[in-house]
Design an enzyme around this catalytic site. Structure first.
Site, mmCIF file in Angstrom:
data_model
loop_
_atom_site.group_PDB
_atom_site.id
_atom_site.type_symbol
_atom_site.label_atom_id
_atom_site.label_comp_id
_atom_site.label_asym_id
_atom_site.label_seq_id
_atom_site.Cartn_x
_atom_site.Cartn_y
_atom_site.Cartn_z
ATOM 1 N N ASP A 98 0.822 -1.055 -0.152
ATOM 2 C CA ASP A 98 0.085 0.069 0.034
ATOM 3 C C ASP A 98 1.035 1.247 -0.027
ATOM 4 O O ASP A 98 1.677 1.481 0.906
ATOM 5 C CB ASP A 98 -0.854 -0.081 1.115
ATOM 6 C CG ASP A 98 -2.111 0.795 1.044
ATOM 7 O OD1 ASP A 98 -2.143 1.751 0.554
ATOM 8 O OD2 ASP A 98 -3.268 0.397 1.818
ATOM 9 N N ASP A 199 -2.826 4.756 -2.413
ATOM 10 C CA ASP A 199 -4.046 5.714 -1.552
ATOM 11 C C ASP A 199 -4.143 6.907 -2.237
ATOM 12 O O ASP A 199 -3.280 7.566 -2.818
ATOM 13 C CB ASP A 199 -3.173 5.970 -0.197
ATOM 14 C CG ASP A 199 -4.253 6.075 0.898
ATOM 15 O OD1 ASP A 199 -5.112 5.514 1.120
ATOM 16 O OD2 ASP A 199 -3.961 7.283 1.165
ATOM 17 N N GLU A 253 -6.689 3.981 -5.660
ATOM 18 C CA GLU A 253 -7.613 4.192 -5.035
ATOM 19 C C GLU A 253 -7.931 5.625 -5.428
ATOM 20 O O GLU A 253 -7.252 6.543 -5.364
ATOM 21 C CB GLU A 253 -7.351 4.451 -3.408
ATOM 22 C CG GLU A 253 -8.618 4.265 -2.734
ATOM 23 C CD GLU A 253 -8.465 4.830 -1.315
ATOM 24 O OE1 GLU A 253 -9.399 4.906 -0.494
ATOM 25 O OE2 GLU A 253 -7.461 5.707 -0.999
ATOM 26 N N HIS A 329 -10.859 -1.809 4.596
ATOM 27 C CA HIS A 329 -10.741 -1.296 5.835
ATOM 28 C C HIS A 329 -11.580 0.144 6.223
ATOM 29 O O HIS A 329 -11.365 0.410 7.449
ATOM 30 C CB HIS A 329 -9.342 -1.217 6.312
ATOM 31 C CG HIS A 329 -8.907 -0.011 5.086
ATOM 32 N ND1 HIS A 329 -8.631 -0.302 3.952
ATOM 33 C CD2 HIS A 329 -8.207 1.061 5.568
ATOM 34 C CE1 HIS A 329 -7.889 0.817 3.478
ATOM 35 N NE2 HIS A 329 -7.886 1.697 4.575
ATOM 36 N N ASP A 330 -12.103 0.696 4.920
ATOM 37 C CA ASP A 330 -12.759 2.105 5.478
ATOM 38 C C ASP A 330 -14.298 2.043 5.157
ATOM 39 O O ASP A 330 -15.021 2.672 5.417
ATOM 40 C CB ASP A 330 -12.380 2.905 4.196
ATOM 41 C CG ASP A 330 -10.837 3.208 4.278
ATOM 42 O OD1 ASP A 330 -10.224 3.410 5.136
ATOM 43 O OD2 ASP A 330 -10.538 3.511 3.126
HETATM 44 O O1 TEU Z 1 -8.823 6.425 2.039
HETATM 45 C C1 TEU Z 1 -9.341 7.657 1.220
HETATM 46 C C2 TEU Z 1 -10.726 7.870 1.145
HETATM 47 O O2 TEU Z 1 -11.139 8.679 0.199
HETATM 48 C C3 TEU Z 1 -11.736 6.956 1.777
HETATM 49 O O3 TEU Z 1 -11.851 5.894 1.691
HETATM 50 C C4 TEU Z 1 -11.973 7.638 3.088
HETATM 51 O O4 TEU Z 1 -11.184 7.103 4.080
HETATM 52 C C5 TEU Z 1 -13.320 7.215 3.658
HETATM 53 O O5 TEU Z 1 -14.351 7.288 2.833
HETATM 54 C C6 TEU Z 1 -13.826 8.176 4.619
HETATM 55 O O6 TEU Z 1 -15.139 7.928 4.694
HETATM 56 C C7 TEU Z 1 -7.663 6.175 2.190
HETATM 57 C C8 TEU Z 1 -7.239 5.052 3.124
HETATM 58 O O7 TEU Z 1 -7.799 3.903 2.490
HETATM 59 C C9 TEU Z 1 -7.692 5.323 4.502
HETATM 60 O O8 TEU Z 1 -7.687 4.467 5.233
HETATM 61 C C10 TEU Z 1 -7.062 6.482 5.000
HETATM 62 O O9 TEU Z 1 -7.436 6.949 6.020
HETATM 63 C C11 TEU Z 1 -7.018 7.718 3.715
HETATM 64 O O10 TEU Z 1 -6.760 7.289 2.608
HETATM 65 C C12 TEU Z 1 -5.799 8.715 4.064
HETATM 66 O O11 TEU Z 1 -4.680 8.027 3.971
#
Ligand code: TEU
Ligand code: CA
Length: 553
Positions: A98, A199, A253, A329-330
């Site tokens: 990641d 990310d 992402e 994980h989100d």
């Molecule tokens: O996530 C970014 C993102 O846009 C989303 O999935 C967000 O965390 C979520 O919609 C909030 O509701 C990435 C990672 O997957 C996340 O875990 C991190 O916190 C974020 O970037 C910052 O690095």
């Protein structure tokens, strides 16, 4: 090696902090992962996407990196990493790292230098601006509440952070930053990793004018930065300098990217990434006006989900490639969100959702515990939450809608729903740790756990195992053309996949009741049933949460 090997692959995401704790400190670690390689091999996955394991002060569980070439102290050492990589490879499992390079931790040495003075050589590694009329340079809000700008006394300027204060955004317009990133990625490639998940890569290029952009919910989010002026130029450069040199799997992402723009990132001739993660199908219902962003959104209905997924299937059919996911994980647990996590229907609906997803065209992603049908956390008090997004949102929600409502939102959609420890067995703390887990274990671990699943031939685990095996054996699942059936049916999500003379009929019932199969579909159902969550299938009706895949010739 076949250059497009990732088209036949199934990816399994590990959130290391919550996966397996080998040394009893309550935090999952690399040795824990190494110890579970046989389990993953048994499931049959091809690739592990490893959420960040780099050195980090953990303001956002590793998505705030202070050293890209060191392992987080809690997770172990670089030797542990090498051992894990070797073990994975010995099972034929690849490792996808990641890469979080939209921002670093504020404890990264670049930022520590950058904030020292305006003429520091690292100043321009980040995005600094003068105050505007004594306030923030624009109206952007952080994805984790509050302004996206933080004022730094030392130099009298603001720095940009689209996420937490401790996650300052890198300045990708600075060539030195890009060179550092490419150098670091090359170092990991030379070590033998097999791919990258990037990310929030759609956010790296900021419009230098920093326009306020459109209002979203009751704020102006960093999603206004998506698809910035140079994003494709930088990704093509990264591809040319690093990615094209190794047989990697790459996924970006991409919040804020629609199905047309997706082709710019991942079309066959884009020379950028293999595929992207989109967010349309895990957003709230479009028929609801929300005031508090994701928190007071309404869940999507099946017809909306079907419409969005079909749009992506069709748009990326020839020139692109989808990544298929319902969980990560989100996101909340998919069985709780789109299925039914009651005792009666949890297993059936988890298998139904898996069928609906895995029979589509694209690369499927399984999030740890999804293969057990793990459910949302069910937390009832703020003390149980750990997630920075949830904790930061609480004060505003409490003022706006009250404590009870806020807790209800969190039970539905907080990121911690997916972050409770992996449920390995029925022993204390679900066998995740011998110590005190960093976040509470879901009390349902006594019945929902890997050991119980491995002992039950009808478990969700063996169903996923079969889906993966089918994908590896049937080219039609990889390459077949997708076509939606019964587009307006309120409960049945049905589609075909076609390759040569073969056709798959995929029928999924999203209702907890019997539903008739539409008259134009049932006569087509002949041949063999490839997979189903019931042992008996009729061609007339679907049972509650029934999923069935017919292969006709
Ligand atoms: O996530 C970014 C993102 O846009 C989303 O999935 C967000 O965390 C979520 O919609 C909030 O509701 C990435 C990672 O997957 C996340 O875990 C991190 O916190 C974020 O970037 C910052 O690095
Ligand atoms: Ca540990």
């Amino acid at each position: 090696m076949n250059q497009d090997w990732w088209k036949n692959a199934v990816v399994y995401q590990i959130y290391p902090r919550s996966f397996a704790d080998a040394n009893g400190d309550g935090i999952g670690d690399l040795k824990g992962i190494t110890g579970k390689m046989e389990y993953l091999s048994k499931l049959g996955i091809d690739v592990i996407w490893l959420s960040p394991v780099y050195q980090s002060p953990n303001a956002d569980n590793g998505y705030d990196i202070s050293d890209y070439q060191a392992i987080m102290t809690e997770f172990g050492t670089m030797d542990d990493f090498d051992e894990m990589l070797a073990k994975a490879h010995s099972y034929g499992i690849k490792i996808m790292m990641d890469i979080v390079v939209n921002h670093t931790s504020d404890e990264h040495k670049w930022f520590l230098e950058s904030r020292k003075s305006k003429d520091n050589p690292y100043r321009d590694y980040y995005i600094w601006r003068d105050p505007k009329d004594g306030k923030t340079p624009n109206r952007w809000e952080s994805c984790f509440s509050g302004p996206a700008w933080d004022y730094d006394e030392a130099t009298g300027q603001y720095y940009l952070h689209l996420f937490a204060k401790k996650q300052p955004d890198l300045n990708w317009d600075n060539e030195k930053v890009r060179n550092e990133v490419y150098k670091m990625m090359t170092w990991w490639c030379e070590k033998g990793v097999d791919g990258f998940r990037f990310d929030v890569i759609s956010l790296i290029s900021k419009d230098p004018a920093l326009p306020d952009g459109e209002e979203y919910g009751n704020g102006y989010t960093g999603n206004n930065c998506a698809n910035g002026p140079h994003v494709h130029e930088y990704l093509k450069e990264m591809n040319q300098r690093v990615l094209s040199k190794y047989p990697l799997i790459t996924v970006g992402e991409c919040p804020g990217v629609d199905a047309e723009q997706a082709l710019l990132y991942s079309g066959k001739d884009s020379h950028e990434l293999n595929m992207i993660f989109e967010f349309e199908h895990v957003s709230g219902s479009r028929h609801h006006q929300n005031k508090y962003g994701k928190w007071d959104s309404e869940p999507m209905t099946m017809p909306e989900l079907r419409e969005v997924m079909t749009k992506w299937q069709l748009q990326l059919a020839d020139n692109g490639w989808n990544s298929l996911f319902l969980d990560n994980h989100d996101q909340p647990r998919c069985v709780s969100r789109f299925g039914n996590d009651s005792e009666e229907y949890r297993v059936l609906s988890a298998k139904m959702l898996a069928t609906c997803l895995h029979m589509q065209k694209g690369t499927p992603y399984i999030y740890q515990g999804e293969e057990l049908g793990m459910t949302n956390a069910g937390f009832t008090s703020m003390e149980q939450y750990r997630d920075v997004e949830t904790l930061n949102a609480y004060p505003e929600l409490k003022d706006g809608v009250g404590e009870e409502k806020a807790l209800e939102y969190f039970r539905r959609i907080s990121r911690d729903n997916a972050r409770t420890p992996m449920q390995w067995d029925a022993s204390k703390n679900a066998g995740f740790t011998s110590g005190q887990p960093w976040i509470e274990v879901n009390p349902n671990y006594k019945t929902i756990n890997a050991q119980a699943a491995l002992e039950d031939p009808d478990s969700v685990f063996y169903y996923y195992q079969k889906l993966i095996k089918l994908r590896h054996e049937y080219p039609i699942i990889v390459d077949g053309v997708y076509e939606l059936l019964a587009a307006n049916h309120p409960f049945i999500f049905a589609y075909t996949r076609t390759l040569g003379n073969q056709k798959l009929y995929v029928l999924c019932n999203f209702l907890d009741d019997y539903v008739d199969i539409p008259d134009d579909i049932s006569p087509c159902l002949e041949g063999e049933v490839l997979i189903s969550n019931y042992t008996e299938n009729t061609k007339r009706e679907l049972k509650p949460y029934e999923a069935v895949v017919w292969l006709t010739n």
